[in-house]
Design an enzyme around this catalytic site. Structure first.
Site, PDB file in Angstrom:
ATOM      1  N   LYS A 115       0.698  -0.882  -0.050  1.00  0.00           N
ATOM      2  CA  LYS A 115      -0.170   0.482  -0.162  1.00  0.00           C
ATOM      3  C   LYS A 115       1.145   1.504  -0.162  1.00  0.00           C
ATOM      4  CE  LYS A 115      -4.295  -1.497   1.685  1.00  0.00           C
ATOM      5  NZ  LYS A 115      -5.392  -1.631   2.195  1.00  0.00           N
ATOM      6  N   LYS A 207      -5.251  -9.952  -6.469  1.00  0.00           N
ATOM      7  CA  LYS A 207      -6.372 -10.224  -5.894  1.00  0.00           C
ATOM      8  C   LYS A 207      -7.655  -9.170  -6.328  1.00  0.00           C
ATOM      9  CE  LYS A 207      -6.998  -8.222  -1.767  1.00  0.00           C
ATOM     10  NZ  LYS A 207      -7.501  -7.809  -1.004  1.00  0.00           N
ATOM     11  N   LYS A 210     -10.846  -3.536  -3.871  1.00  0.00           N
ATOM     12  CA  LYS A 210     -11.781  -1.301  -3.749  1.00  0.00           C
ATOM     13  C   LYS A 210     -10.771  -1.086  -4.752  1.00  0.00           C
ATOM     14  CE  LYS A 210     -13.178  -2.368   0.884  1.00  0.00           C
ATOM     15  NZ  LYS A 210     -12.553  -2.219   2.156  1.00  0.00           N
TER      16      LYS A 210
HETATM   17  N1  AQP Z   1     -10.491 -10.371  -3.050  1.00  0.00           N
HETATM   18  C1  AQP Z   1     -10.755 -11.528  -1.876  1.00  0.00           C
HETATM   19  N2  AQP Z   1     -11.091 -11.929  -1.761  1.00  0.00           N
HETATM   20  C2  AQP Z   1     -11.410 -13.103  -0.447  1.00  0.00           C
HETATM   21  N3  AQP Z   1     -11.712 -11.827   0.814  1.00  0.00           N
HETATM   22  C3  AQP Z   1     -11.206 -10.657   0.424  1.00  0.00           C
HETATM   23  N4  AQP Z   1     -11.008  -9.338   1.336  1.00  0.00           N
HETATM   24  C4  AQP Z   1     -10.781  -9.372   0.437  1.00  0.00           C
HETATM   25  N5  AQP Z   1     -10.237  -8.525  -0.515  1.00  0.00           N
HETATM   26  C5  AQP Z   1     -10.250  -9.849  -0.831  1.00  0.00           C
HETATM   27  C6  AQP Z   1     -11.305  -9.499   2.939  1.00  0.00           C
HETATM   28  O1  AQP Z   1     -12.508  -9.196   2.789  1.00  0.00           O
HETATM   29  C7  AQP Z   1     -13.100  -8.619   4.494  1.00  0.00           C
HETATM   30  C8  AQP Z   1     -12.687  -7.069   4.046  1.00  0.00           C
HETATM   31  O2  AQP Z   1     -11.482  -6.600   3.526  1.00  0.00           O
HETATM   32  P1  AQP Z   1     -11.197  -5.291   4.025  1.00  0.00           P
HETATM   33  O3  AQP Z   1     -12.192  -4.150   4.686  1.00  0.00           O
HETATM   34  O4  AQP Z   1     -10.095  -5.081   4.702  1.00  0.00           O
HETATM   35  O5  AQP Z   1     -11.147  -4.802   2.922  1.00  0.00           O
HETATM   36  P2  AQP Z   1      -9.245  -4.689   2.000  1.00  0.00           P
HETATM   37  O6  AQP Z   1      -8.831  -5.959   1.714  1.00  0.00           O
HETATM   38  O7  AQP Z   1      -8.521  -3.441   2.825  1.00  0.00           O
HETATM   39  O8  AQP Z   1     -10.096  -5.229   0.527  1.00  0.00           O
HETATM   40  P3  AQP Z   1      -9.765  -4.412  -0.926  1.00  0.00           P
HETATM   41  O9  AQP Z   1     -10.530  -4.354  -1.966  1.00  0.00           O
HETATM   42  O10 AQP Z   1      -8.086  -5.110  -0.456  1.00  0.00           O
HETATM   43  O11 AQP Z   1      -9.189  -2.801  -0.697  1.00  0.00           O
HETATM   44  P4  AQP Z   1      -7.225  -2.438  -0.760  1.00  0.00           P
HETATM   45  O12 AQP Z   1      -7.526  -1.872  -2.628  1.00  0.00           O
HETATM   46  O13 AQP Z   1      -7.425  -1.190  -0.438  1.00  0.00           O
HETATM   47  O14 AQP Z   1      -6.784  -3.037  -0.477  1.00  0.00           O
HETATM   48  C9  AQP Z   1     -11.179  -9.142   5.032  1.00  0.00           C
HETATM   49  O15 AQP Z   1     -11.030 -10.345   5.400  1.00  0.00           O
HETATM   50  C10 AQP Z   1     -10.401  -9.183   3.665  1.00  0.00           C
HETATM   51  O16 AQP Z   1      -9.234 -10.868   3.480  1.00  0.00           O
END
Ligand code: AQP
Length: 346
Positions: A115, A207, A210
């Site tokens: 990040k 992955k 978001k």
């Molecule tokens: N691609 C994924 N597959 C399975 N589980 C996922 N999680 C996130 N992406 C996947 C799970 O969702 C929960 C909440 O995640 P978060 O709110 O911490 O968001 P994040 O992981 O930051 O989501 P993103 O989409 O990956 O955001 P960015 O783009 O900012 O990096 C967690 O349990 C996570 O494991």
């Protein structure tokens, strides 16, 4: 008094674009666990601000994540749904954990590296200390189990390291308070099923996320049926038909991803899906996936829409959840203060 009762904690960041990965990897599993555990499900707004959030959008996204929890089937009366910033114990315990965790531990965290990227010097201190706050989220309730996606595994290992070091460093005080087996549990991650790591629809090695600039890379929980169908039709695939055995997916990330998504949505496993669709062309399989995704996601999308239209109702649920979360954390934090050596009740 010694062993904490089984308790689930997990959180989702209100950072916009809730997607199918969040749903299959986390939220849908939260729903299942309600029948076997006492659960706390948190909209982790303090985590969200480790990178810049427009305040107006943060408020909207916070209500949207809460709505997604409820629309997916979490019962906020039987369990606790709240947003993190309403319960001060998270920030208080995170500070103590900032003093327990070691710099070397945090330096190994891959999520920070990804990040912060090349502009590491410009990343917030909060982004760096994020895993300590996550440990505090879980341990402020002495939670024993945490359902998450695969990407959170390393942070949960750190949570266990922090709990262990706290238990060791303060062993004498902890025993004197009547906890001979340590104060914090070594929390178990719950990472299982065919969709612990849902991948981008445009690139099966990345992955689903978001923050991916391409909206076609993910299915958002706010997408309507036509948008879901368009994104699945455009999803990257290879020219071969589906294999008949899971081994045949090992070198085909995009095919593996779509089959995993189908399996998770159907509540089946990958061999069962291949049993049905092995040998089929993607045109056939994608249509089946579209039908299934729309059938499973549309009711959630509709209910989310209805819920976010009444922010007062959602805010009431979050306030009630926060009251109950505060009450659970209060005696734990009172003991933490005694253990560390702070004078007074706090
Ligand atoms: N691609 C994924 N597959 C399975 N589980 C996922 N999680 C996130 N992406 C996947 C799970 O969702 C929960 C909440 O995640 P978060 O709110 O911490 O968001 P994040 O992981 O930051 O989501 P993103 O989409 O990956 O955001 P960015 O783009 O900012 O990096 C967690 O349990 C996570 O494991």
């Amino acid at each position: 008094m010694t062993k904490p009762a089984p308790r689930v904690f997990s959180g989702v960041q209100p950072t916009g674009n809730l997607h199918l990965g969040n749903y299959l990897g986390a939220i849908s599993r939260f729903v299942t666990l309600q029948d076997s555990y006492e659960c706390l499900y948190c909209v982790v707004d303090m985590h969200a601000i480790t990178v810049w959030q427009e305040p107006r959008e943060l408020r909207q996204s916070t209500r949207e994540v809460a709505a997604a929890f409820i629309a997916a089937g979490i019962d906020p009366k039987r369990h606790i749904v709240f947003n993190q910033s309403q319960v001060a114990a998270h920030a208080e315990l995170a500070w103590i954990f900032n003093c327990v965790a070691r710099l070397g531990w945090l330096n190994r965290m891959t999520q920070f590296k990804e990040k912060a990227g090349k502009d590491r010097e410009n990343a917030s201190v909060g982004l760096y200390a994020y895993p300590n706050l996550m440990a505090a989220d879980i341990l402020a309730y002495r939670a024993t189990h945490v359902p998450v996606g695969e990407d959170q595994k390393q942070h949960l290992e750190l949570t266990r390291d922090i709990a262990q070091k706290f238990n060791n460093d303060f062993a004498e005080e902890i025993a004197a308070l009547g906890y001979p087996d340590g104060f914090f549990p070594l929390t178990e991650p719950l990472i299982s099923g065919p969709a612990t790591r849902v991948m981008s629809l445009r690139d099966g090695t990345k992955k689903m996320s978001k923050s991916d600039p391409s909206d076609l890379s993910r299915i958002n929980l706010t997408d309507d049926a036509d948008t879901i169908a368009r994104k699945i039709r455009k999803a990257k695939t290879d020219p071969e038909p589906l294999p008949t055995e899971a081994k045949g997916l090992e070198t085909r990330p995009e095919a593996a991803n779509l089959v995993g998504i189908y399996a998770a949505l159907a509540g089946a496993d990958v061999p069962a899906v291949l049993n049905q669709y092995g040998g089929a062309q993607f045109s056939i399989f994608k249509q089946a996936l579209i039908d299934l995704a729309v059938e499973k996601l549309s009711p959630i999308t509709g209910e989310m829409k209805r819920l976010v239209a009444d922010p007062g109702h959602i805010d009431g649920i979050l306030a009630d959840g926060a009251d109950r979360a505060r009450a659970l954390a209060a005696p734990i934090m009172a003991d933490v203060r005694k253990i560390v050596g702070f004078v007074g009740g706090g």
